[in-house]
Write a protein that holds these residues in place. Structure first.
Motif, PDB file in Angstrom:
ATOM      1  N   ILE A  16      18.929  26.512  24.513  1.00  0.00           N
ATOM      2  CA  ILE A  16      19.303  25.135  24.798  1.00  0.00           C
ATOM      3  C   ILE A  16      19.869  25.107  26.012  1.00  0.00           C
ATOM      4  N   ALA A  17      19.350  24.158  27.012  1.00  0.00           N
ATOM      5  CA  ALA A  17      19.528  24.094  28.379  1.00  0.00           C
ATOM      6  C   ALA A  17      21.023  23.287  28.540  1.00  0.00           C
ATOM      7  N   LEU A  18      21.900  23.736  29.611  1.00  0.00           N
ATOM      8  CA  LEU A  18      23.259  23.096  29.661  1.00  0.00           C
ATOM      9  C   LEU A  18      23.172  21.725  29.789  1.00  0.00           C
ATOM     10  N   SER A  19      21.920  21.212  30.571  1.00  0.00           N
ATOM     11  CA  SER A  19      21.858  19.917  30.705  1.00  0.00           C
ATOM     12  C   SER A  19      21.494  19.253  29.562  1.00  0.00           C
ATOM     13  N   ASP A  20      20.765  19.681  28.388  1.00  0.00           N
ATOM     14  CA  ASP A  20      20.515  19.140  27.075  1.00  0.00           C
ATOM     15  C   ASP A  20      21.842  18.969  26.331  1.00  0.00           C
ATOM     16  N   VAL A  21      22.884  20.049  26.324  1.00  0.00           N
ATOM     17  CA  VAL A  21      24.234  20.070  26.031  1.00  0.00           C
ATOM     18  C   VAL A  21      24.813  18.710  26.326  1.00  0.00           C
ATOM     19  N   LYS A  22      24.723  18.657  27.855  1.00  0.00           N
ATOM     20  CA  LYS A  22      25.397  17.387  28.307  1.00  0.00           C
ATOM     21  C   LYS A  22      24.841  16.124  28.028  1.00  0.00           C
ATOM     22  N   ASP A  23      23.825  15.991  27.910  1.00  0.00           N
ATOM     23  CA  ASP A  23      22.848  14.910  27.325  1.00  0.00           C
ATOM     24  C   ASP A  23      23.510  14.472  26.031  1.00  0.00           C
ATOM     25  N   HIS A  24      23.575  15.402  25.250  1.00  0.00           N
ATOM     26  CA  HIS A  24      24.036  15.320  23.985  1.00  0.00           C
ATOM     27  C   HIS A  24      25.279  14.757  23.679  1.00  0.00           C
TER      28      HIS A  24
END
Length: 189
Positions: A16-24
């Motif tokens: 899970i990309a850090l950018s996906d975590v930040k979007d979440h």
């Protein structure tokens, strides 16, 4: 039979990309990137503990006290690497691949020997070691597991202290449990 996760091959950010975590989490700055990577790793640990096996690709060692016909694996098998055993002199040996055949099935390894298996040292609890890789490859994590990890990231991010006042404490959100239950290992004895 004892199972030990020797090491995790790919970090959580490979899944899970850090950018996906930040979007979440609806975060736009980079101030907390290191912290987010740490709680992403912890969220994977929570989910792996709940289902009972590694979700991230991991090197795993099974320790046995006798030669089996089959080894039941908990997790998604990817590769079988080696069999080691302690011989009658209590010296570790690697069984040559020409001495056995294996077949990886959905959740088990079937093992058969070309001839008789070697004699192992009897005064050990772990004279035989099977080494394999279990877990999902990056890019192949099921959506439900991915969603459960992100839900746990959200919980860890929002609740940054051990005690929550005025609510019932629980180890994992019900949404995460619902998403992970089809992947959970339940053993009946």
């Amino acid at each position: 039979m004892n199972r030990t996760v020797v090491n995790i091959v790919h970090p959580a950010t490979s899944y899970i990309a850090l950018s996906d975590v930040k979007d979440h989490l609806r975060i736009v700055n980079t101030d907390e990137d290191a912290y987010l990577a740490a709680i992403l790793d912890a969220a994977f640990d929570i989910c792996e503990n709940y289902v009972g096996y590694p979700l991230r690709l991991s090197n795993v060692q099974y320790q046995l006290d006798e030669w089996p016909d089959m080894i039941d694996l908990h997790g998604k098998p990817q590769a079988f690497s080696s069999i080691k055993y302690y011989d009658t002199n209590n010296a570790i040996q690697t069984l040559a691949a020409s001495e056995y055949n294996t077949h990886l099935q959905r959740d088990r390894i079937r093992l058969w020997f070309i001839e008789t298996p070697p004699t192992q040292y009897d005064d050990r609890l772990d004279p035989i070691q099977f080494n394999c890789q279990l877990g999902y490859l990056p890019g192949n994590l099921p959506g439900a597991i991915r969603a459960a990890v992100l839900l746990n990231v959200g919980d860890l991010y929002e609740e940054r202290k051990n005690t929550i006042v005025g609510t019932t404490a629980s180890t994992m959100t019900r949404g995460s449990e619902f998403l992970l239950n089809p992947y959970r290992v339940i053993e009946f004895v």
